[in-house]
Every structure is written in structure tokens, then in C-alpha cells.
Scaffold this motif. Sequence first.
Motif, PDB file in Angstrom:
ATOM      1  N   TRP A  76      45.190  -8.277   6.066  1.00 12.57           N
ATOM      2  CA  TRP A  76      44.350  -9.626   5.646  1.00 12.57           C
ATOM      3  C   TRP A  76      42.998  -9.686   6.010  1.00 12.57           C
ATOM      4  N   TRP A  77      42.697  -9.367   6.990  1.00 19.69           N
ATOM      5  CA  TRP A  77      41.071  -8.857   7.435  1.00 19.69           C
ATOM      6  C   TRP A  77      40.242  -7.945   6.623  1.00 19.69           C
ATOM      7  N   PHE A  78      41.099  -6.904   6.065  1.00 15.53           N
ATOM      8  CA  PHE A  78      40.504  -5.835   5.272  1.00 15.53           C
ATOM      9  C   PHE A  78      40.312  -6.621   4.172  1.00 15.53           C
ATOM     10  N   ILE A  80      39.872  -9.727   3.398  1.00 15.92           N
ATOM     11  CA  ILE A  80      38.911 -10.757   3.350  1.00 15.92           C
ATOM     12  C   ILE A  80      37.605 -10.263   3.521  1.00 15.92           C
ATOM     13  N   SER A  81      37.392  -9.289   4.418  1.00 15.82           N
ATOM     14  CA  SER A  81      36.191  -8.406   4.544  1.00 15.82           C
ATOM     15  C   SER A  81      35.536  -7.876   3.131  1.00 15.82           C
ATOM     16  N   ALA A  82      36.435  -7.296   2.525  1.00 11.72           N
ATOM     17  CA  ALA A  82      36.015  -6.648   1.288  1.00 11.72           C
ATOM     18  C   ALA A  82      35.503  -7.571   0.095  1.00 11.72           C
ATOM     19  N   GLY A  84      34.852 -10.646   0.666  1.00 11.34           N
ATOM     20  CA  GLY A  84      33.517 -11.201   0.999  1.00 11.34           C
ATOM     21  C   GLY A  84      32.309 -10.384   0.830  1.00 11.34           C
ATOM     22  N   ALA A  85      32.258  -9.050   0.917  1.00 11.12           N
ATOM     23  CA  ALA A  85      31.158  -8.281   0.804  1.00 11.12           C
ATOM     24  C   ALA A  85      31.097  -8.244  -0.838  1.00 11.12           C
ATOM     25  N   TYR A  86      31.968  -8.400  -1.682  1.00  6.78           N
ATOM     26  CA  TYR A  86      31.872  -8.361  -2.960  1.00  6.78           C
ATOM     27  C   TYR A  86      31.219  -9.709  -3.714  1.00  6.78           C
TER      28      TYR A  86
ATOM     29  N   PHE B  43      39.138  -0.365  -2.110  1.00  5.21           N
ATOM     30  CA  PHE B  43      37.920  -0.972  -2.055  1.00  5.21           C
ATOM     31  C   PHE B  43      36.783  -0.023  -2.597  1.00  5.21           C
TER      32      PHE B  43
END
Lengths: 100, 222
Positions: A76-78, A80-82, A84-86, B43
Amino acid sequence: MSANDHAHEHEVHITPYKVYIGVWAALIVLTGVTVGAALVDMKQMTIFVALFIACAKSLLVILYFMHIAYESRVFWWFLISAFGAYIVFVVLTFADYAFR
Amino acid sequence: MSDSLSAAPSATGDAHADDHHGHYGVPGYDPIASRMGMWLFLFTELLLFGALFIAFAAYLSKYPTYFAEGSGSLNVPVGAFNTVVLLTSSLTMALAIAALQRGDKNLSIKMLNATVLFAGVFCVIKAFEWGAKIEMGIYPGSATLAAMDQGKQAFYNMYYTMTGFHALHVIIGAGLILWVKKRTLDDRVNPKRLVLMENIGLYWHLVDLVWIFLFPLYYLIA
């Protein structure tokens, strides 16, 4: 750490076939909704409605077909971070594009 | 979490040898780490398609009327049908994994075959769509396109670039599915060791995700 998390990492979650077929049916219905919504003249809102439905469909695919609903929290954190970065890329790009 | 990630192959692994939980009994096999690696790769795909979507949004805001006209020239029923084909291929991919998890290799192989078949149908339909446009002289670098307004050029160039990149992913995905089918047939991918199929499934669903956005953005903004 809850017993639930513990279970997630040790066991392979076997999703019932019915769940996949239900998700597929929902995706097909949402595709129909997207096409139907495009026939309604909503001016500027058209694209946002289309994007909203596309996001809902993506969520179904990510949670069930891609198993994120059953993965450990790290995933989930993976995500959300990705994402979020986008979002940061999108906002910064448009801030630059709109105000130059 | 640390206890599970450091769980080493042990005697207890053998007790699980006949069920679906025995992956810690296979030396060097760590499906969670494998899937994490796959997600990291996905990603980077988000960056590839994400950048293209940003470019699309920028052109759309610059040339809204031309994009609406361009979108009107695409065939909605055909695009919608292809969406259904791709969504169904995602279902068969998910079912292939679910079947192998249950030890049903036969059904798993059938579902992989179905997925490749749908991938083929998608590509053939996409080729006809491109073909119809190319026959009208509309393709990147063509004289007809060069004579059009800049907004129209932007629309069709973005259309070919993004659907082209997507179709390339469909073709690569179909190849990967054929590869994992071969490995499943000779039992190198099996109910106790199926992360390769899961990861290829993740790739396939990403291809589906991209199309979920491409379809409304290109076909439905008229």
C-alpha cells in the motif's frame, strides 16, 4: 502488528472465482456508464466524469486483479508513494505550463 | 513483519509441502520480494505512460476544439468493444493464476490461451482502426497530416504515439504469457511456485489499466 497482517504475509490468499467474475462484470458496467455519460452534454465536465469513472475502474483492477487488497501493507505504501510522486509531477508540470 | 521476511526454509516447511503455503520450503523462492520488484518496474511504466498523459493533457488544454474533432473521428463502438476485450483478458489472466493456486493446471493453461487470444483480437481490431486512418492519409509524417491544423496534428500524433506504445505492451505481454504457459506446462511454474505467472499477470493488468484511461480520453471527448 495485528494477527491479520501476520496472516497476510504467511498465507497465499486464494480469491474465489466469483470475486473475479463480479469485478469483471462491474468493469463492463462501468465501461457502459462511461460511454453513456459521454453522450450527455456536460461541456467541460465530460472529461472529469470520464476520468472519475476510469479511476474507479482502475481501483477495482488494482485491488482485486492485482491483489493489492490482499497484499501486506508495504505494498500500500509503495502505491501511495508512487501515485503521490506522479501527482506531484502533474501539479508541477501544470503549474509551469499554466503560468508561463 | 521482520519475522516473516526473515523466515528461512526449515523443517516446518515440509509440513506444508502438500498445501499452497509451502513457498518458504523452496530455497531462494521469495514471492513477496518478487512481486515488490515487479511493482517497482510497474512504477517505471507509470512514468512512461504518465509523461504521455501529461503531454496529452497539455495539448488538450491548448487545442480543445481540435481534440474534440479528432476524438469524433474515432469509432466509439469499436473502441468500446476493444475495451471489453481487454477487460475480459484481464479476467482470464486473473483466473489463470487462481486456477493454478488451486492446482488446476488444465484450467490455468486454458485461461492463459484465452488471454493470448483476446490480446490477438485486441491487436487485430487496433490494426484495422489504424489502417482506416492510414488509408485516409492520416499517420505521423504524412503529407495529409502536415497540411492539417496544428491542433489536429497534435491529436493524431499523440493518438499514434500512445496507442502505439500501448499496443507494443499488449504484444510484449502476450509473448510473456506464452512464455509462462510453456513454463507452466513443464511444471517449472506450479502451485507452489507461481510468482512468475503472478508477475506477468501484474504486467498484463497494467496494460489493461493504461487502456482504461486511453479509451475515454481519446474516444469520448467529442
